[in-house]
Scaffold this active site. Sequence first.
Site, PDB file in Angstrom:
ATOM      1  N   HIS A   1      -8.526 -11.377  -1.465  1.00  0.00           N
ATOM      2  CA  HIS A   1      -7.129 -11.816  -1.395  1.00  0.00           C
ATOM      3  C   HIS A   1      -6.721 -11.753   0.079  1.00  0.00           C
ATOM      4  CE1 HIS A   1      -6.060 -12.169  -5.732  1.00  0.00           C
ATOM      5  NE2 HIS A   1      -7.232 -11.560  -5.821  1.00  0.00           N
TER       6      HIS A   1
ATOM      7  N   CYS B   1      -2.523 -10.708  -8.722  1.00  0.00           N
ATOM      8  CA  CYS B   1      -2.762 -10.034  -9.990  1.00  0.00           C
ATOM      9  C   CYS B   1      -1.446  -9.421 -10.446  1.00  0.00           C
ATOM     10  CB  CYS B   1      -3.836  -8.964  -9.818  1.00  0.00           C
ATOM     11  SG  CYS B   1      -4.078  -7.983 -11.302  1.00  0.00           S
TER      12      CYS B   1
HETATM   13  P1  HMG Z   1      -4.521  -2.700 -24.989  1.00  0.00           P
HETATM   14  O1  HMG Z   1      -3.076  -2.841 -25.321  1.00  0.00           O
HETATM   15  O2  HMG Z   1      -5.036  -1.333 -24.647  1.00  0.00           O
HETATM   16  O3  HMG Z   1      -5.446  -3.332 -26.127  1.00  0.00           O
HETATM   17  O4  HMG Z   1      -4.851  -3.688 -23.803  1.00  0.00           O
HETATM   18  P2  HMG Z   1      -5.610  -3.068 -27.656  1.00  0.00           P
HETATM   19  O5  HMG Z   1      -7.049  -3.242 -27.949  1.00  0.00           O
HETATM   20  O6  HMG Z   1      -4.928  -1.784 -28.050  1.00  0.00           O
HETATM   21  O7  HMG Z   1      -4.820  -4.292 -28.309  1.00  0.00           O
HETATM   22  C1  HMG Z   1      -3.406  -4.436 -28.189  1.00  0.00           C
HETATM   23  C2  HMG Z   1      -3.003  -5.838 -28.663  1.00  0.00           C
HETATM   24  O8  HMG Z   1      -3.596  -6.828 -27.838  1.00  0.00           O
HETATM   25  C3  HMG Z   1      -3.482  -6.156 -30.065  1.00  0.00           C
HETATM   26  O9  HMG Z   1      -2.549  -7.084 -30.608  1.00  0.00           O
HETATM   27  C4  HMG Z   1      -4.784  -6.886 -29.832  1.00  0.00           C
HETATM   28  O10 HMG Z   1      -5.152  -7.731 -30.880  1.00  0.00           O
HETATM   29  C5  HMG Z   1      -4.477  -7.675 -28.585  1.00  0.00           C
HETATM   30  P3  HMG Z   1      -1.380  -6.605 -31.620  1.00  0.00           P
HETATM   31  O11 HMG Z   1      -2.099  -5.928 -32.749  1.00  0.00           O
HETATM   32  O12 HMG Z   1      -0.509  -5.652 -30.822  1.00  0.00           O
HETATM   33  O13 HMG Z   1      -0.705  -7.885 -31.964  1.00  0.00           O
HETATM   34  N1  HMG Z   1      -5.657  -7.972 -27.783  1.00  0.00           N
HETATM   35  C6  HMG Z   1      -6.017  -9.204 -27.393  1.00  0.00           C
HETATM   36  N2  HMG Z   1      -5.472 -10.410 -27.588  1.00  0.00           N
HETATM   37  C7  HMG Z   1      -6.120 -11.475 -27.041  1.00  0.00           C
HETATM   38  N3  HMG Z   1      -7.252 -11.370 -26.299  1.00  0.00           N
HETATM   39  C8  HMG Z   1      -7.798 -10.180 -26.081  1.00  0.00           C
HETATM   40  C9  HMG Z   1      -7.186  -9.036 -26.629  1.00  0.00           C
HETATM   41  N4  HMG Z   1      -7.487  -7.727 -26.608  1.00  0.00           N
HETATM   42  C10 HMG Z   1      -6.553  -7.092 -27.313  1.00  0.00           C
HETATM   43  N5  HMG Z   1      -8.911 -10.096 -25.338  1.00  0.00           N
HETATM   44  C11 HMG Z   1      -6.387  -5.171 -22.708  1.00  0.00           C
HETATM   45  C12 HMG Z   1      -6.157  -3.790 -23.291  1.00  0.00           C
HETATM   46  C13 HMG Z   1      -7.672  -5.151 -21.918  1.00  0.00           C
HETATM   47  C14 HMG Z   1      -6.483  -6.169 -23.853  1.00  0.00           C
HETATM   48  C15 HMG Z   1      -5.175  -5.545 -21.825  1.00  0.00           C
HETATM   49  O14 HMG Z   1      -4.977  -4.506 -20.914  1.00  0.00           O
HETATM   50  C16 HMG Z   1      -5.360  -6.826 -21.067  1.00  0.00           C
HETATM   51  O15 HMG Z   1      -5.400  -7.899 -21.646  1.00  0.00           O
HETATM   52  N6  HMG Z   1      -5.500  -6.734 -19.739  1.00  0.00           N
HETATM   53  C17 HMG Z   1      -5.791  -7.895 -18.912  1.00  0.00           C
HETATM   54  C18 HMG Z   1      -5.135  -7.744 -17.587  1.00  0.00           C
HETATM   55  C19 HMG Z   1      -5.469  -8.943 -16.746  1.00  0.00           C
HETATM   56  O16 HMG Z   1      -5.793 -10.011 -17.227  1.00  0.00           O
HETATM   57  N7  HMG Z   1      -5.364  -8.759 -15.418  1.00  0.00           N
HETATM   58  C20 HMG Z   1      -5.621  -9.804 -14.483  1.00  0.00           C
HETATM   59  C21 HMG Z   1      -7.065 -10.176 -14.400  1.00  0.00           C
HETATM   60  S1  HMG Z   1      -8.015  -9.058 -13.408  1.00  0.00           S
HETATM   61  C22 HMG Z   1      -7.759  -9.604 -11.800  1.00  0.00           C
HETATM   62  O17 HMG Z   1      -6.940 -10.451 -11.555  1.00  0.00           O
HETATM   63  C23 HMG Z   1      -8.641  -9.036 -10.739  1.00  0.00           C
HETATM   64  C24 HMG Z   1      -9.739 -10.009 -10.283  1.00  0.00           C
HETATM   65  O18 HMG Z   1      -9.189 -11.212  -9.790  1.00  0.00           O
HETATM   66  C25 HMG Z   1     -10.539  -9.358  -9.158  1.00  0.00           C
HETATM   67  C26 HMG Z   1      -9.601  -8.782  -8.091  1.00  0.00           C
HETATM   68  O19 HMG Z   1      -8.956  -9.518  -7.380  1.00  0.00           O
HETATM   69  O20 HMG Z   1      -9.534  -7.563  -8.087  1.00  0.00           O
HETATM   70  C27 HMG Z   1     -10.708 -10.338 -11.415  1.00  0.00           C
HETATM   71 MG    MG Z   2      -8.318 -11.467  -7.828  1.00  0.00          MG
END
Ligand code: HMG
Ligand code: MG
Length: 302
Positions: free
Chosen positions: A209, A240
């Site tokens: 970034h 992010c």
């Molecule tokens: P959580 O709340 O601990 O998950 O989140 P959970 O397993 O307890 O599930 C909670 C709810 O989410 C449930 O739904 C699940 O079904 C649903 P509810 O029963 O409440 O209706 N759920 C999902 N739905 C769709 N797709 C899924 C999914 N998993 C659970 N895969 C979790 C844990 C990992 C899901 C959450 O924290 C999350 O989605 N985090 C993603 C954050 C993210 O996307 N961040 C940005 C990307 S990383 C980034 O940008 C960095 C990068 O560019 C490199 C850098 O620059 O550093 C890659």
């Molecule tokens: Mg990134």
Amino acid sequence: MSLPTKVKLVDVGPRDGLQNEKEPVPAEIKIGLVHRLQDAGLTEIEVTSFVSPKWVPQMADAAEVMAGIRRKAGVRYSVLVPNMKGLEAALASRPDEVVVFGAASEAFSQRNINCSIAESIERFRPVVEAARAQGVFVRGAISCAVGCPYEGEVPPSSVERVARLMKDIGVQHMGVADTIGVGTPTKVRRAMEAALKHWAIDDVSGHFHDTYGQAAANTLICLEMGIWQYDTSSAGLGGCPYAKGATGNVATEDVAYMLRGMDIDTGIDFDKLVDAGKYISDFLQRKPNSRAATAVLNKRAG
Ligand code: HMG
Ligand code: MG
């Protein structure tokens, strides 16, 4: 100093670039961006992420975007998956590659994916196994490899640990990310050296970034180390949601301009790349966050 003669740029604009946008970006616009990037010669595009829509609402249309893409031969399409639920949904959309994303900082791991580093590795283990069993390539990303918005400076030993754990569970490529763009060349080199203790040079990439304007310099020092794969974002979009204040990835246009000027081949048609960045910037009603793109657009206007 021997620089690579070829570099692969992975455009992460449709995913990293757009995930942080507050207003919903329609799937057709995201698809339009992917099409323009592949027309510009990008051979790898990070399209979307199969994450919780409650956490990142902008990526809720992941399946629709993947289904709408006109796939081009020779282009690989990757998507982020945080867990088995994400992988299952992702596999139905036939990605070439999935990305599991962990962090070198505990606090960021908790904020971003709601678990500790150790728990994330256990969560990724079956994801990696199931993806590979289907013939889908698995890349890993280590966020906060030089600095963390919550913990401050991150030591190379923390990067080395996660790089080793990712290798142990069968991840096939290691992306080292400066999530908040605080790195400077010396710090980035140390983070890369930490990852290279467990990974071959051909299996490591940089993801910088550009918050503090250091990303081109950080890329250059990695080129000097022989690293030839980088994530960049069209028009410098992005950030992010769990790294407040951090701006987008280094613009694909800026890195492509630098590499072209160094006679390093990327296979990218620079003018078409600028057009792709202008397309998404026009939609978002802002100027491209790229010095090179701005220079070209000013020249065209004049
Ligand atoms: P959580 O709340 O601990 O998950 O989140 P959970 O397993 O307890 O599930 C909670 C709810 O989410 C449930 O739904 C699940 O079904 C649903 P509810 O029963 O409440 O209706 N759920 C999902 N739905 C769709 N797709 C899924 C999914 N998993 C659970 N895969 C979790 C844990 C990992 C899901 C959450 O924290 C999350 O989605 N985090 C993603 C954050 C993210 O996307 N961040 C940005 C990307 S990383 C980034 O940008 C960095 C990068 O560019 C490199 C850098 O620059 O550093 C890659
Ligand atoms: Mg990134």
